[in-house]
Each structure stands twice: as structure tokens, then as C-alpha cells.
Design an enzyme around this catalytic site. Structure first.
Site, short mmCIF file in Angstrom:
data_model
loop_
_atom_site.label_atom_id
_atom_site.label_comp_id
_atom_site.label_asym_id
_atom_site.label_seq_id
_atom_site.Cartn_x
_atom_site.Cartn_y
_atom_site.Cartn_z
N HIS A 1 0.84 -1.21 0.00
CA HIS A 1 0.00 0.00 0.00
C HIS A 1 0.87 1.26 0.00
O HIS A 1 0.60 2.22 -0.72
CB HIS A 1 -0.89 0.04 1.26
CG HIS A 1 -1.89 -1.05 1.37
ND1 HIS A 1 -1.98 -1.89 2.48
CD2 HIS A 1 -2.89 -1.46 0.53
CE1 HIS A 1 -2.98 -2.75 2.31
NE2 HIS A 1 -3.54 -2.51 1.15
N LYS B 1 -17.47 -5.96 9.75
CA LYS B 1 -16.35 -6.84 9.36
C LYS B 1 -15.42 -6.94 10.57
O LYS B 1 -15.04 -5.93 11.15
CB LYS B 1 -15.63 -6.19 8.17
CG LYS B 1 -14.59 -7.07 7.53
CD LYS B 1 -14.21 -6.47 6.18
CE LYS B 1 -12.91 -7.08 5.67
NZ LYS B 1 -12.51 -6.54 4.37
N ARG C 1 -2.18 -6.06 -8.26
CA ARG C 1 -0.97 -6.88 -8.04
C ARG C 1 -0.81 -7.92 -9.12
O ARG C 1 0.30 -8.25 -9.52
CB ARG C 1 -1.06 -7.59 -6.68
CG ARG C 1 -0.91 -6.68 -5.50
CD ARG C 1 -1.41 -7.35 -4.25
NE ARG C 1 -2.84 -7.67 -4.39
CZ ARG C 1 -3.60 -8.10 -3.42
NH1 ARG C 1 -3.09 -8.30 -2.22
NH2 ARG C 1 -4.87 -8.36 -3.61
N SER D 1 -2.96 -7.67 3.20
CA SER D 1 -3.18 -7.50 4.65
C SER D 1 -3.59 -8.83 5.27
O SER D 1 -3.20 -9.16 6.39
CB SER D 1 -4.30 -6.48 4.90
OG SER D 1 -3.94 -5.24 4.37
O1 PNS Z 1 -8.97 -2.94 1.06
P1 PNS Z 1 -10.12 -3.39 0.21
O2 PNS Z 1 -10.96 -4.42 0.93
O3 PNS Z 1 -9.66 -3.86 -1.14
O4 PNS Z 1 -11.05 -2.09 -0.04
C1 PNS Z 1 -12.31 -2.19 -0.62
C2 PNS Z 1 -13.01 -0.81 -0.63
C3 PNS Z 1 -12.98 -0.15 0.73
C4 PNS Z 1 -12.31 0.09 -1.63
C5 PNS Z 1 -14.47 -1.01 -1.11
O5 PNS Z 1 -15.05 -2.04 -0.36
C6 PNS Z 1 -15.34 0.23 -1.00
O6 PNS Z 1 -15.15 1.19 -1.71
N1 PNS Z 1 -16.32 0.20 -0.07
C7 PNS Z 1 -17.23 1.31 0.14
C8 PNS Z 1 -18.66 0.94 -0.24
C9 PNS Z 1 -18.91 1.17 -1.72
O7 PNS Z 1 -18.76 2.27 -2.24
N2 PNS Z 1 -19.33 0.10 -2.44
C10 PNS Z 1 -19.66 0.16 -3.84
C11 PNS Z 1 -18.43 0.13 -4.72
S1 PNS Z 1 -18.31 -1.40 -5.50
#
Ligand code: PNS
Length: 164
Positions: free
Chosen positions: A18, A42, A91, A129
């Protein structure tokens, strides 16, 4: 809108992969807002406050990096933060399908939001992570894979040796 980009994620915890993406983003954008998803449902190893504090600590000397917690839709947070660029790290091909779905959904929700994909150094191409938490729990070495502040936090959370 300013030429700042959002870098969203759960960051439980932030890894050197990150950090690498954020540093690459800094070369392209005027600033990066690291957007840490609050997610009480979560089960996280670190609280939102802890995840935010670790990232702030890592970028303490970098005024172009801001760290904020968010909940709800990412596109709504982008609007509130007056940004329209979302950075995501890719990645490997295996990341692509999920990332594509997310980028398309975000575009559908707000067509002004553009997702930009950056590739981390190949050193971190296997890093996540999830694996960091697992290796730390089982007492393996995370030398060079997480910033020192994260190693210390893992040791405190999981007992001596967590992630060293
Ligand atoms: O670290 P991650 O789990 O890859 O992050 C995922 C994240 C936080 C980017 C994604 O879950 C997110 O944007 N969540 C917010 C809710 C949202 O906007 N959902 C619709 C988009 S698909």
C-alpha cells in the site's frame, strides 16, 4: 476539482505494498487522500482509529498525504472530499475481475469518478493484509513487508514476535 486522488481500502493493516502505491500516486497527483473504510460489521484486527493512526504515523513527514476514515459509498465520500480520481493497486491478473467490477459500479454510481490502477513493485506482488495477519498470528517474519509501526502494533496485538 483539485488534482487530488483518493486511495480507498480497509488497510487492516497497511502493508509496504500500500505504501508503495501511495508513493507512486504522489508522483502523479497533487495529493493523496487515504480513505480508510470504517466497517463495524467486518471483524478487523485493528479498529478504524488504529488503522488511521498507523497510516498517519507512516506519512507524518508528507503533507501531501491526508488520512480520513469513511463509511457509506466511496463515490459519496469522493464528492465530499472534492476528488474524482480513485487509485487502486493491481498486483496480479487475479485482482482484475473484482477491481473491474468495483470500478464499473463506481462509474455507474457517479460517472465523474475515474478509477486509476497502479502496479506495486514486484517485491510486493504477493502481499496482502490478510496474509500479513496470518503470518503475524503464526509467528512468521514480516521483515520488509510492513512498516515498523505496523510490526510494533502486530506485536502488541498478537503477543511477542507477532510479525517480526
Ligand atoms: O482494502 P479493500 O478491501 O480492497 O477495499 C475495498 C473498498 C474499501 C475500496 C471497497 O469495499 C469500497 O469502496 N467500499 C465502500 C462501499 C462502496 O462504495 N461500495 C460500492 C463500490 S463497488
Amino acid at each position: 476539482m483539485e488534482n487530488r486522488a483518493l486511495y480507498p481500502g480497509f488497510f487492516d493493516p497497511i502493508t509496504n505494498g500500500h505504501v508503495d502505491i501511495i508513493r507512486r500516486g504522489l508522483k502523479l497527483f497533487e495529493g493523496i487522500v487515504v480513505a480508510v473504510l470504517k466497517n463495524p460489521k467486518k471483524s478487523a484486527l485493528f479498529s478504524t482509529k488504529e488503522r488511521v493512526a498507523m497510516i498517519r504515523d507512516i506519512f507524518a513527514g508528507e503533507p501531501k498525504v491526508e488520512v480520513k476514515a469513511f463509511d457509506g459509498l466511496l463515490v459519496d465520500f469522493a464528492r465530499k472530499s472534492r476528488t474524482r480520481i480513485v487509485i487502486r493497486g493491481l498486483r496480479a491478473i487475479s485482482d482484475f475481475e473484482y477491481e473491474m467490477q468495483m470500478a464499473m459500479m463506481n462509474r455507474r454510481l457517479d460517472e465523474r469518478v475515474e478509477t486509476v490502477f497502479l502496479m506495486p513493485s514486484e517485491t510486493y506482488s504477493f502481499l496482502s493484509s490478510h496474509l500479513v495477519r496470518e503470518v503475524a498470528r503464526l509467528g512468521g517474519s514480516l521483515q520488509g513487508l510492513v512498516p515498523p509501526v505496523v510490526t510494533r502494533a502486530l506485536e502488541l496485538r498478537l503477543g511477542a514476535g507477532g510479525g517480526r
